[in-house]
Motif scaffolding. Structure first.
Motif, mmCIF file in Angstrom:
data_model
loop_
_atom_site.group_PDB
_atom_site.id
_atom_site.type_symbol
_atom_site.label_atom_id
_atom_site.label_comp_id
_atom_site.label_asym_id
_atom_site.label_seq_id
_atom_site.Cartn_x
_atom_site.Cartn_y
_atom_site.Cartn_z
ATOM 1 N N ILE A 182 5.563 2.447 3.594
ATOM 2 C CA ILE A 182 6.140 3.758 3.901
ATOM 3 C C ILE A 182 5.698 4.118 5.313
ATOM 4 N N VAL A 183 6.680 4.215 6.187
ATOM 5 C CA VAL A 183 6.332 4.447 7.591
ATOM 6 C C VAL A 183 6.522 5.905 7.990
ATOM 7 N N LEU A 184 7.224 6.632 7.155
ATOM 8 C CA LEU A 184 7.391 8.053 7.439
ATOM 9 C C LEU A 184 7.607 8.765 6.111
ATOM 10 N N LYS A 208 12.269 -0.764 -1.553
ATOM 11 C CA LYS A 208 12.583 0.388 -2.420
ATOM 12 C C LYS A 208 12.694 -0.038 -3.891
ATOM 13 N N THR A 209 13.489 -1.067 -4.134
ATOM 14 C CA THR A 209 13.701 -1.494 -5.521
ATOM 15 C C THR A 209 12.414 -2.042 -6.126
ATOM 16 N N ASP A 241 0.822 -1.213 0.000
ATOM 17 C CA ASP A 241 0.000 0.000 0.000
ATOM 18 C C ASP A 241 0.860 1.268 0.000
ATOM 19 N N VAL A 242 1.825 1.286 -0.891
ATOM 20 C CA VAL A 242 2.746 2.430 -0.947
ATOM 21 C C VAL A 242 2.057 3.619 -1.614
ATOM 22 N N MET A 299 10.949 3.586 4.178
ATOM 23 C CA MET A 299 10.212 2.329 4.036
ATOM 24 C C MET A 299 10.708 1.297 5.035
ATOM 25 N N ARG A 300 9.761 0.511 5.494
ATOM 26 C CA ARG A 300 10.102 -0.630 6.345
ATOM 27 C C ARG A 300 9.097 -1.742 6.053
#
Lengths: 289, 247
Positions: A202-204, A40-41, A19-20, A197-198
């Motif tokens: 996306i956490v922040l 990320k990739t 859910d980015v 990202m974690r």
């Protein structure tokens, strides 16, 4: 502008992108940070059509990706994708033949800046030179959208600075830039916004200045033991060490300073947090993942 | 993107030309060192036989250049980020490769003619039009069928095209040879069925002097048509795989 919404990609049981949602406006550099395997990739691959997401949309300047969109996109992958048997000049020629908006003078300038010998085969270049050549192929048509995975990997500090200046120039001219890097100093220097990202999420995310502002830490020292903080513990993360206390103020540094003052603190100071601190706080999972 | 493939095939054709020139030099040394050459001993040489021989050059080149598109798996960051549909890129590669195959055929044919002239046997050449045309249709059909099958298998196994191309020679030769082996009928039937996908099974020794029979029992023109049809299906399917695959 790059607009990612609800992007989800799964590889087997692994939710590589979850859910980015992320916007990179024109004229902005967004640093995408995360530990290895954070997604990320995968996000980059979904952006570029290399991978098909299960859900979500990606739009470039309001339109979905089509082959013609690549006339406006520059992409440099983490590991330079080059033809080892072709020379530097042939790679530049390839860029000229395949990108309608190829800028000959700009390409020449970049070759000179990175001191690349046109006659040398890509396979004989150093890692840093390969990175530089991949970057030249990616940006020689002055794209308005740049997607860069570790763009300065393997470059010496001088060339890293050149790359960052290049990105800042491009953003100043209206390009939307999304870059990932493990070198947080590079992101700190070039980016005006950041997304961390974690585990595929996306956490922040947000503007760097605003994130810094909201992540300030207030440190206070008391004469004896730290008194009851009157509910602050419930509102924010509090660390107590002896007679000192650190409060992660969540954008309310001024109010926390006032509260500590009222509680009789001997000294109170506000600590600005670096992007590295922010990143480590955000991705910290005790090293178990 | 054809620029990259053009450079690849240019290198392949250059190396092939060197091999042909070396072969010609060896032939010349052999003939010049012999006492005499009497072309009347050689007899009639049908052009269709030379065409069949030249097809070997085309076939060899075809199996080499077939690796080009699949080699792009390691450079998708460049190949797939050009403002062109992936299908168009693949068709472009096919066009370049087919040009290389034709060039290799012409080069080999010229080499064969040069060797014939070394023997002083050019007057013995006899143009047998229908056989020449038939050999060209079947020869290029077989070459493109082989090419398409390499594309198709390599599209399923990215990055292994050279291995697949190399192994294909062994597999097709063995598959053809097994039809003559004394096998239980079930295995024999299986081998016969598999040979419908074996380009070599569509080949006879070709020209008008041919006295061998192909493994596929169809008329020459039907064999040519079948080879071209399989080539077309394999190529279209592999382009579909290439353009929809995830990197």
């Amino acid at each position: 502008m790059i607009a990612i919404s609800g992007l989800t990609k799964r590889y087997g049981d692994v939710l590589a992108a979850d859910d980015v949602t992320l916007d990179v406006p024109a004229g902005s550099v967004c640093g995408l940070l995360g530990r290895n395997g954070a997604g990320k990739t995968t996000t980059f691959k979904c952006l570029l059509g290399f991978a098909r997401p299960e859900a979500g949309t990606v739009r470039f300047d309001g339109a979905p990706l089509t082959p013609l969109t690549f006339a406006r996109i520059g992409y440099a992958p983490e590991r330079p994708a080059l033809y080892n048997w072709m020379t530097v000049a042939q790679h530049v020629e390839l860029a000229r033949r395949t990108q309608p908006a190829y800028d000959e003078a700009f390409a020449r300038e970049l070759l000179a800046t990175f001191r690349l010998d046109g006659r040398k085969k890509a396979g004989k270049l150093s890692k840093g030179q390969q990175t530089a050549l991949a970057l030249i192929v990616a940006v020689a048509h002055r794209p308005s959208i740049l997607i860069l995975d570790e763009p300065a990997s393997g470059l010496d500090p001088v060339m890293q600075r050149v790359v960052l200046d290049l990105l800042i120039d491009a953003a100043t001219n209206g390009a939307a830039i999304l870059l990932s890097s493990h070198q947080i100093g590079q992101v700190d220097r070039a980016a005006d916004r950041v997304a961390i990202m974690r585990d595929g999420q996306i956490v922040l995310a947000g503007e760097l200045d605003a994130l810094r502002e909201s992540s300030r830490v207030v440190e206070a020292t008391f004469e004896r033991e730290v008194p009851d903080l009157g509910g602050l513990d419930a509102e924010m993360r509090i660390e107590r060490v002896g007679t000192s206390v650190r409060a992660h103020a969540n954008g309310r540094a001024d109010a926390v300073v006032a509260r500590f003052g009222a509680l009789g603190a001997l000294g109170v100071r506000v600590l600005d947090r670096s992007l590295e601190d922010l990143f480590l706080d955000t991705v910290d999972d005790g090293g178990t993942h | 993107m054809e620029y990259v493939e053009l450079r690849r095939v240019r290198r392949t054709l250059r190396n092939y030309a060197i091999v042909l020139l070396a072969g010609f030099a060896l032939a010349a040394i052999g003939i010049l060192s012999s006492a005499h050459s009497d072309h009347s001993v050689i007899g009639v040489i049908h052009v269709s036989d030379l065409v069949v021989g030249a097809m070997f050059g085309a076939l060899l080149t075809g199996t080499i250049v077939a690796c080009g598109l699949q080699a792009e798996w390691s450079t998708t960051a460049i190949t797939w980020t050009r403002p062109r549909p992936r299908e168009a890129i693949a068709w472009g590669y096919l066009a370049v490769d087919f040009g290389a195959i034709v060039a290799a055929f012409v080069m080999t044919l010229l080499f064969a003619l040069a060797v014939v002239s070394l023997f002083g046997a050019l007057p013995n050449l006899q143009f047998d039009g229908e056989h020449v045309l038939r050999s060209i249709v079947i020869g290029f059909g077989v070459t493109m069928m082989w090419y398409g099958l390499i594309w198709l298998v390599a599209a399923r196994l990215p990055g292994r095209a050279p291995l697949i191309a190399g192994l294909s020679w062994a597999v097709f030769l063995i598959l053809g040879g097994l039809t003559a082996a004394n096998l239980p009928w079930l295995f024999h039937a299986l081998i016969v069925a598999l040979n419908y996908l074996n380009p070599l099974a569509y080949v006879d020794s070709g020209g008008s002097s041919s006295n061998t029979h192909p493994l596929i029992a169809l008329s020459p023109w039907l064999r040519g048509l079948a080879a071209w049809a399989i080539a077309a299906v394999a190529i279209v399917a592999s382009i579909r795989l290439w353009s929809t695959r995830e990197a």
